[in-house]
Design a protein around this motif. Sequence first.
Motif, mmCIF file in Angstrom:
data_model
loop_
_atom_site.group_PDB
_atom_site.id
_atom_site.type_symbol
_atom_site.label_atom_id
_atom_site.label_comp_id
_atom_site.label_asym_id
_atom_site.label_seq_id
_atom_site.Cartn_x
_atom_site.Cartn_y
_atom_site.Cartn_z
ATOM 1 N N SER A 1 -12.021 1.556 9.107
ATOM 2 C CA SER A 1 -11.345 1.168 7.877
ATOM 3 C C SER A 1 -11.662 -0.291 7.572
ATOM 4 O O SER A 1 -12.059 -1.051 8.454
ATOM 5 C CB SER A 1 -9.834 1.340 8.027
ATOM 6 N N ILE A 2 -11.456 -0.683 6.324
ATOM 7 C CA ILE A 2 -11.663 -2.077 5.927
ATOM 8 C C ILE A 2 -10.807 -2.996 6.811
ATOM 9 O O ILE A 2 -11.266 -4.044 7.259
ATOM 10 C CB ILE A 2 -11.295 -2.289 4.443
ATOM 11 N N GLN A 3 -9.573 -2.611 7.076
ATOM 12 C CA GLN A 3 -8.682 -3.423 7.898
ATOM 13 C C GLN A 3 -9.252 -3.631 9.304
ATOM 14 O O GLN A 3 -9.148 -4.726 9.860
ATOM 15 C CB GLN A 3 -7.284 -2.786 7.983
ATOM 16 N N TYR B 1 -19.413 -5.753 1.702
ATOM 17 C CA TYR B 1 -18.527 -4.853 0.967
ATOM 18 C C TYR B 1 -18.779 -4.975 -0.529
ATOM 19 O O TYR B 1 -19.405 -5.917 -1.005
ATOM 20 C CB TYR B 1 -17.050 -5.129 1.294
ATOM 21 N N ILE C 1 -13.791 -1.705 -1.425
ATOM 22 C CA ILE C 1 -12.398 -2.144 -1.336
ATOM 23 C C ILE C 1 -11.492 -1.419 -2.324
ATOM 24 O O ILE C 1 -10.286 -1.572 -2.278
ATOM 25 C CB ILE C 1 -12.278 -3.670 -1.520
ATOM 26 N N GLY D 1 -9.077 1.014 -3.885
ATOM 27 C CA GLY D 1 -8.090 1.932 -3.334
ATOM 28 C C GLY D 1 -7.554 1.540 -1.960
ATOM 29 O O GLY D 1 -6.808 2.297 -1.368
ATOM 30 N N THR D 2 -7.950 0.377 -1.465
ATOM 31 C CA THR D 2 -7.428 -0.065 -0.169
ATOM 32 C C THR D 2 -6.284 -1.053 -0.406
ATOM 33 O O THR D 2 -6.103 -1.553 -1.507
ATOM 34 C CB THR D 2 -8.527 -0.780 0.661
ATOM 35 N N ASP D 3 -5.551 -1.315 0.640
ATOM 36 C CA ASP D 3 -4.439 -2.254 0.510
ATOM 37 C C ASP D 3 -4.751 -3.590 1.187
ATOM 38 O O ASP D 3 -3.866 -4.233 1.724
ATOM 39 C CB ASP D 3 -3.147 -1.645 1.057
ATOM 40 N N VAL D 4 -6.008 -4.006 1.126
ATOM 41 C CA VAL D 4 -6.390 -5.288 1.733
ATOM 42 C C VAL D 4 -5.936 -6.435 0.851
ATOM 43 O O VAL D 4 -5.828 -6.306 -0.379
ATOM 44 C CB VAL D 4 -7.908 -5.384 1.989
#
Length: 106
Positions: free
Chosen positions: A11-13, A69, A97, A99-102
């Motif tokens: 995941s991005i996180q 990214y 990124i 739709g992510t919650d970053v």
Amino acid sequence: MKLFTKVPEKSIQEYIKEEKEKEGSIFLDVRTPEEYEEGHLENSLNLPLHELKKIDTLIPDKDAHVYIYCLSGARSKRSAALMGHMGYTHVTDMGGIMGTDVQLVH
């Protein structure tokens, strides 16, 4: 040993955490400057995909750990492949990124 990831595996996180643990690593945002200004990962560099041929002036160390990214993942995938062909050895495609919650900064 060549470390080159074409498809996001985490995941991005998870990538953000990993990047912080690797000294000298770099986030590379390959979106347009306008998209970058709307919000980007903290301390990331911006070089749009269409300008990627200039990467050696922005990141001269071909052994640097670079985490790429974009918005949806299409441009980051292409950029990671191109950088691999240009001799960069530690390139990771983080994907998009959207739709992510970053946490993004402006």
